[in-house]
Design an enzyme around this catalytic site. Structure first.
Site, PDB file in Angstrom:
ATOM      1  N   GLU A 155      15.101  25.897  15.724  1.00 60.12           N
ATOM      2  CA  GLU A 155      15.860  26.373  16.884  1.00 60.12           C
ATOM      3  C   GLU A 155      14.956  26.691  18.072  1.00 60.12           C
ATOM      4  O   GLU A 155      15.412  26.719  19.221  1.00 60.12           O
ATOM      5  CB  GLU A 155      16.682  27.607  16.519  1.00 60.12           C
ATOM      6  CG  GLU A 155      15.875  28.854  16.249  1.00 60.12           C
ATOM      7  CD  GLU A 155      16.746  30.072  15.947  1.00 60.12           C
ATOM      8  OE1 GLU A 155      17.721  30.303  16.692  1.00 60.12           O
ATOM      9  OE2 GLU A 155      16.452  30.773  14.967  1.00 60.12           O
ATOM     10  N   HIS A 177      20.553  29.328  13.576  1.00 59.89           N
ATOM     11  CA  HIS A 177      19.784  30.550  13.355  1.00 59.89           C
ATOM     12  C   HIS A 177      20.014  31.094  11.948  1.00 59.89           C
ATOM     13  O   HIS A 177      21.131  31.051  11.447  1.00 59.89           O
ATOM     14  CB  HIS A 177      20.201  31.611  14.380  1.00 59.89           C
ATOM     15  CG  HIS A 177      19.385  32.857  14.321  1.00 59.89           C
ATOM     16  ND1 HIS A 177      18.092  32.906  14.800  1.00 59.89           N
ATOM     17  CD2 HIS A 177      19.666  34.090  13.819  1.00 59.89           C
ATOM     18  CE1 HIS A 177      17.611  34.131  14.605  1.00 59.89           C
ATOM     19  NE2 HIS A 177      18.553  34.863  14.005  1.00 59.89           N
ATOM     20  N   CYS A 222       1.609   6.142   1.155  1.00 67.42           N
ATOM     21  CA  CYS A 222       2.576   7.180   1.524  1.00 67.42           C
ATOM     22  C   CYS A 222       3.249   7.855   0.334  1.00 67.42           C
ATOM     23  O   CYS A 222       3.290   9.084   0.256  1.00 67.42           O
ATOM     24  CB  CYS A 222       3.666   6.589   2.412  1.00 67.42           C
ATOM     25  SG  CYS A 222       3.133   5.328   3.574  1.00 67.42           S
ATOM     26  N   LYS A 225       0.838   9.638  -2.289  1.00 70.95           N
ATOM     27  CA  LYS A 225       0.179  10.730  -1.558  1.00 70.95           C
ATOM     28  C   LYS A 225       1.137  11.894  -1.358  1.00 70.95           C
ATOM     29  O   LYS A 225       0.774  13.053  -1.548  1.00 70.95           O
ATOM     30  CB  LYS A 225      -0.317  10.207  -0.218  1.00 70.95           C
ATOM     31  CG  LYS A 225      -0.886  11.268   0.705  1.00 70.95           C
ATOM     32  CD  LYS A 225      -0.812  10.822   2.146  1.00 70.95           C
ATOM     33  CE  LYS A 225       0.620  10.700   2.619  1.00 70.95           C
ATOM     34  NZ  LYS A 225       0.719  10.134   3.992  1.00 70.95           N
ATOM     35  N   LYS A 226       2.376  11.589  -0.967  1.00 69.03           N
ATOM     36  CA  LYS A 226       3.346  12.664  -0.738  1.00 69.03           C
ATOM     37  C   LYS A 226       3.650  13.400  -2.046  1.00 69.03           C
ATOM     38  O   LYS A 226       3.814  14.629  -2.053  1.00 69.03           O
ATOM     39  CB  LYS A 226       4.628  12.080  -0.145  1.00 69.03           C
ATOM     40  CG  LYS A 226       5.640  13.125   0.346  1.00 69.03           C
ATOM     41  CD  LYS A 226       5.185  13.785   1.631  1.00 69.03           C
ATOM     42  CE  LYS A 226       6.209  14.799   2.157  1.00 69.03           C
ATOM     43  NZ  LYS A 226       7.439  14.189   2.670  1.00 69.03           N
ATOM     44  N   THR A 252       0.817  -1.208   0.000  1.00 68.40           N
ATOM     45  CA  THR A 252       0.000   0.000   0.000  1.00 68.40           C
ATOM     46  C   THR A 252       0.853   1.261   0.000  1.00 68.40           C
ATOM     47  O   THR A 252       0.594   2.201  -0.746  1.00 68.40           O
ATOM     48  CB  THR A 252      -0.938   0.002   1.223  1.00 68.40           C
ATOM     49  OG1 THR A 252      -1.860  -1.080   1.104  1.00 68.40           O
ATOM     50  CG2 THR A 252      -1.710   1.309   1.312  1.00 68.40           C
ATOM     51  N   CYS A 253       1.883   1.302   0.837  1.00 67.67           N
ATOM     52  CA  CYS A 253       2.667   2.524   0.992  1.00 67.67           C
ATOM     53  C   CYS A 253       3.225   2.992  -0.347  1.00 67.67           C
ATOM     54  O   CYS A 253       3.123   4.164  -0.702  1.00 67.67           O
ATOM     55  CB  CYS A 253       3.795   2.297   1.989  1.00 67.67           C
ATOM     56  SG  CYS A 253       4.861   3.735   2.207  1.00 67.67           S
ATOM     57  N   GLY A 310     -11.929  12.482   9.528  1.00 65.19           N
ATOM     58  CA  GLY A 310     -10.982  13.487   9.999  1.00 65.19           C
ATOM     59  C   GLY A 310      -9.671  12.919  10.486  1.00 65.19           C
ATOM     60  O   GLY A 310      -8.979  13.551  11.284  1.00 65.19           O
ATOM     61  N   TYR A 313      -5.809  10.811   9.396  1.00 65.51           N
ATOM     62  CA  TYR A 313      -4.690  11.103   8.504  1.00 65.51           C
ATOM     63  C   TYR A 313      -5.158  11.301   7.060  1.00 65.51           C
ATOM     64  O   TYR A 313      -4.853  12.312   6.418  1.00 65.51           O
ATOM     65  CB  TYR A 313      -3.706   9.924   8.472  1.00 65.51           C
ATOM     66  CG  TYR A 313      -2.799   9.722   9.641  1.00 65.51           C
ATOM     67  CD1 TYR A 313      -1.462  10.070   9.571  1.00 65.51           C
ATOM     68  CD2 TYR A 313      -3.260   9.126  10.808  1.00 65.51           C
ATOM     69  CE1 TYR A 313      -0.586   9.833  10.622  1.00 65.51           C
ATOM     70  CE2 TYR A 313      -2.409   8.887  11.873  1.00 65.51           C
ATOM     71  CZ  TYR A 313      -1.076   9.249  11.782  1.00 65.51           C
ATOM     72  OH  TYR A 313      -0.224   9.012  12.830  1.00 65.51           O
ATOM     73  N   ILE A 314      -5.849  10.290   6.531  1.00 61.29           N
ATOM     74  CA  ILE A 314      -6.176  10.279   5.109  1.00 61.29           C
ATOM     75  C   ILE A 314      -7.117  11.416   4.754  1.00 61.29           C
ATOM     76  O   ILE A 314      -6.924  12.115   3.756  1.00 61.29           O
ATOM     77  CB  ILE A 314      -6.774   8.911   4.721  1.00 61.29           C
ATOM     78  CG1 ILE A 314      -5.718   7.815   4.900  1.00 61.29           C
ATOM     79  CG2 ILE A 314      -7.274   8.926   3.276  1.00 61.29           C
ATOM     80  CD1 ILE A 314      -6.258   6.405   4.723  1.00 61.29           C
ATOM     81  N   GLY A 315      -8.150  11.624   5.583  1.00 57.81           N
ATOM     82  CA  GLY A 315      -9.107  12.683   5.293  1.00 57.81           C
ATOM     83  C   GLY A 315      -8.460  14.057   5.290  1.00 57.81           C
ATOM     84  O   GLY A 315      -8.667  14.867   4.377  1.00 57.81           O
ATOM     85  N   VAL A 316      -7.645  14.339   6.303  1.00 57.01           N
ATOM     86  CA  VAL A 316      -6.992  15.648   6.407  1.00 57.01           C
ATOM     87  C   VAL A 316      -6.012  15.855   5.264  1.00 57.01           C
ATOM     88  O   VAL A 316      -5.961  16.928   4.636  1.00 57.01           O
ATOM     89  CB  VAL A 316      -6.297  15.792   7.773  1.00 57.01           C
ATOM     90  CG1 VAL A 316      -5.383  17.010   7.802  1.00 57.01           C
ATOM     91  CG2 VAL A 316      -7.332  15.889   8.887  1.00 57.01           C
ATOM     92  N   GLU A 317      -5.219  14.835   4.972  1.00 55.27           N
ATOM     93  CA  GLU A 317      -4.210  14.981   3.916  1.00 55.27           C
ATOM     94  C   GLU A 317      -4.841  15.202   2.554  1.00 55.27           C
ATOM     95  O   GLU A 317      -4.416  16.087   1.791  1.00 55.27           O
ATOM     96  CB  GLU A 317      -3.295  13.757   3.909  1.00 55.27           C
ATOM     97  CG  GLU A 317      -2.374  13.726   5.117  1.00 55.27           C
ATOM     98  CD  GLU A 317      -1.555  12.466   5.247  1.00 55.27           C
ATOM     99  OE1 GLU A 317      -0.513  12.515   5.906  1.00 55.27           O
ATOM    100  OE2 GLU A 317      -1.957  11.425   4.682  1.00 55.27           O
TER     101      GLU A 317
END
Length: 464
Positions: free
Chosen positions: A446, A441, A46, A49-50, A40-41, A182, A184-188
């Site tokens: 930081e 910085h 993953c 999707k990314k 699946t990934c 709501g 992982y999948i839904g939000v992404e």
């Protein structure tokens, strides 16, 4: 004598790792995969999707570039170009997974595998080879690594919607989409489609998205969703989906609202993929739809093991990989490494990613007194863009020991930063260790080493 020392059913990330490490340690190994080498990934999770998340960020990146003096033109997004490029990359990765197994000396079987008994596997026809004649092999040990699959809710008209597997192969991008769920999948995917220009409605049962994450982080995400043009329907659920005469869909919610949309996307969870595996022919116990295993990943039928999402514990690709590696070494090597599963980091790749490791404030406070250090600020990168989104960063510290037991963040590069924070939490570092570390910085990261005074102190909360 059995045909194999180890036979793995399922060539996802965990199954591939288990098979490869076992073979490298001298075992005779076979693997059966019905459809997706890499699981699946790689194929439906993953990785693609990314890639789609990257695509969805293009419009804002172009706008940012203009703010910094670049002459950028926005001619809109070409969905077909994205999907074709994504498919080429997935095909390449499929080949890599096959090649890795082949080079390790693993025997590959393309087809659907089922257990005939506790040591016999039958590999029959599958989507990639429908002409295959059933073939039986035997193995001293068997690993079930068949992962999970998306599910639709039991409501009227559920067949009119799509699930995450389908979203990667849509012919065209829907102009409007209603996403149910709501997590992982839904939000992404809400972020993906909104970023690409679709009108998005997001419906979920809880008052806040991402159940299981730190509540303060969930609140920050709840505030951010409308800023990305996503219409939020919280604390509500769909009752039915109705077809409209123009081919669109009507979503009827339990609060009386209706949503008209081009596409309904169910992100309502996944379940272990065990149908048709023949587990009834074995002594493998199933509870709550998942395969029951002990700490060594062995099922209730000695010699049969299960790893990854099929056990429905920590359903993340790196966990399945670690479980597969540990199991292979446990069975065939003279040593076995260990992983800290309790400090597994996690990330949600929204347009402003969220990431966490360790305990939430709520979990830590149920165990003892804690100090909370947090900061919310506008990142330097956004100072010329006109946007006013803020990064949010949080440390959860045990008051007595001063160990940092939880780290949470929402903002640019949160997932990349959290990987380093996961090392610190796994190592048991204290707030003093953070304080004596010099920052880089100017960076967002930081802030994790410059928060000097607690935002608040929380006394132990009694559960219930």
């Amino acid at each position: 004598m059995p045909d194999f020392d180890l036979f793995v059913i399922g060539a996802g990330s965990g199954g591939v790792r288990c098979a490869r490490i076992a073979a490298q340690n001298g075992a005779r190994v076979g693997v059966a995969e019905a459809r997706h080498w890499g699981g699946t990934c790689v194929n439906l999770g993953c990785v693609p999707k990314k890639l789609m998340v990257y695509a969805s960020e293009g419009a804002e990146l172009a706008a940012d570039a203009r703010a910094y003096g670049w002459d950028m033109q926005d001619k809109g997004h070409d969905w077909r170009t994205l999907i074709d490029a994504k498919d080429r990359e997935i095909d390449r990765l499929d080949g890599i997974y096959r090649s890795m197994l082949d080079k390790a000396g693993v025997a590959l079987f393309t087809g659907r595998a089922r257990l005939v008994d506790s040591q016999t596997i039958e590999i029959g026809p599958g989507p990639l080879d429908e002409t295959r004649e059933p073939q039986r092999v035997t193995a001293r040990r068997i690993v079930i690594a068949t992962g999970g699959r998306p599910v639709r809710p039991p409501i009227e008209g559920a067949e009119l919607g799509i699930v995450s597997d389908d979203a990667f192969h849509l012919d065209t991008r829907p102009a409007s989409i209603c996403i149910i769920g709501g997590g992982y999948i839904g939000v992404e995917f809400a972020g993906i489609f909104a970023g690409l220009g679709s009108k998005v409605d997001l419906v979920f049962r809880q008052s806040l998205p991402l159940r299981g994450f730190d509540n303060e982080l969930r609140e920050k995400l709840g505030d951010a969703l409308p800023e990305h043009g996503i219409a939020v329907h919280a604390a509500t659920s769909p009752e039915r989906i109705l077809p409209l005469s123009d081919g669109r869909r009507q979503v009827v919610l339990d609060n009386g609202e209706t949503i008209e949309t081009d596409c309904v996307f169910f992100a309502t969870g996944r379940k272990p993929n065990i149908d048709g595996l023949g587990l009834e022919a074995t002594r493998v116990k199933i509870a709550g739809g998942a395969v029951v295993v002990d700490q060594a990943n062995e099922t209730t039928d000695p010699g049969i093991y299960a790893i990854g999402d099929v056990t429905d514990r920590i359903n993340l690709t790196p966990v399945a990989i670690a479980e597969g590696h540990v199991l292979a070494e446990h069975l065939f090597a003279d040593h076995a490494r260990s992983w800290s599963f309790d400090t597994t980091p996690k990330a949600v790749f929204f347009s402003e990613p969220l990431a966490s490791v360790g305990k939430t404030e709520e979990e830590a406070a149920s165990e003892g007194d804690i100090d909370i250090y947090s900061a919310s600020f506008r990142p330097l990168r956004q100072t010329l863009t006109g946007r006013h989104r803020k990064a949010f960063m949080k440390l959860v510290v045990e008051r007595e020991s001063q160990k940092v037991v939880g780290v949470h963040m929402m903002g640019e590069a949160a997932a990349e930063i959290m990987q380093g924070m996961a090392i610190a939490v796994t190592a048991g570092l204290t707030k003093r260790d953070f304080d004596r570390t010099i920052g880089i910085h100017p960076t967002t990261a930081e802030e994790f080493v410059t928060m000097r005074s607690p935002t608040r102190q929380v006394s132990r909360r009694e559960e219930g």
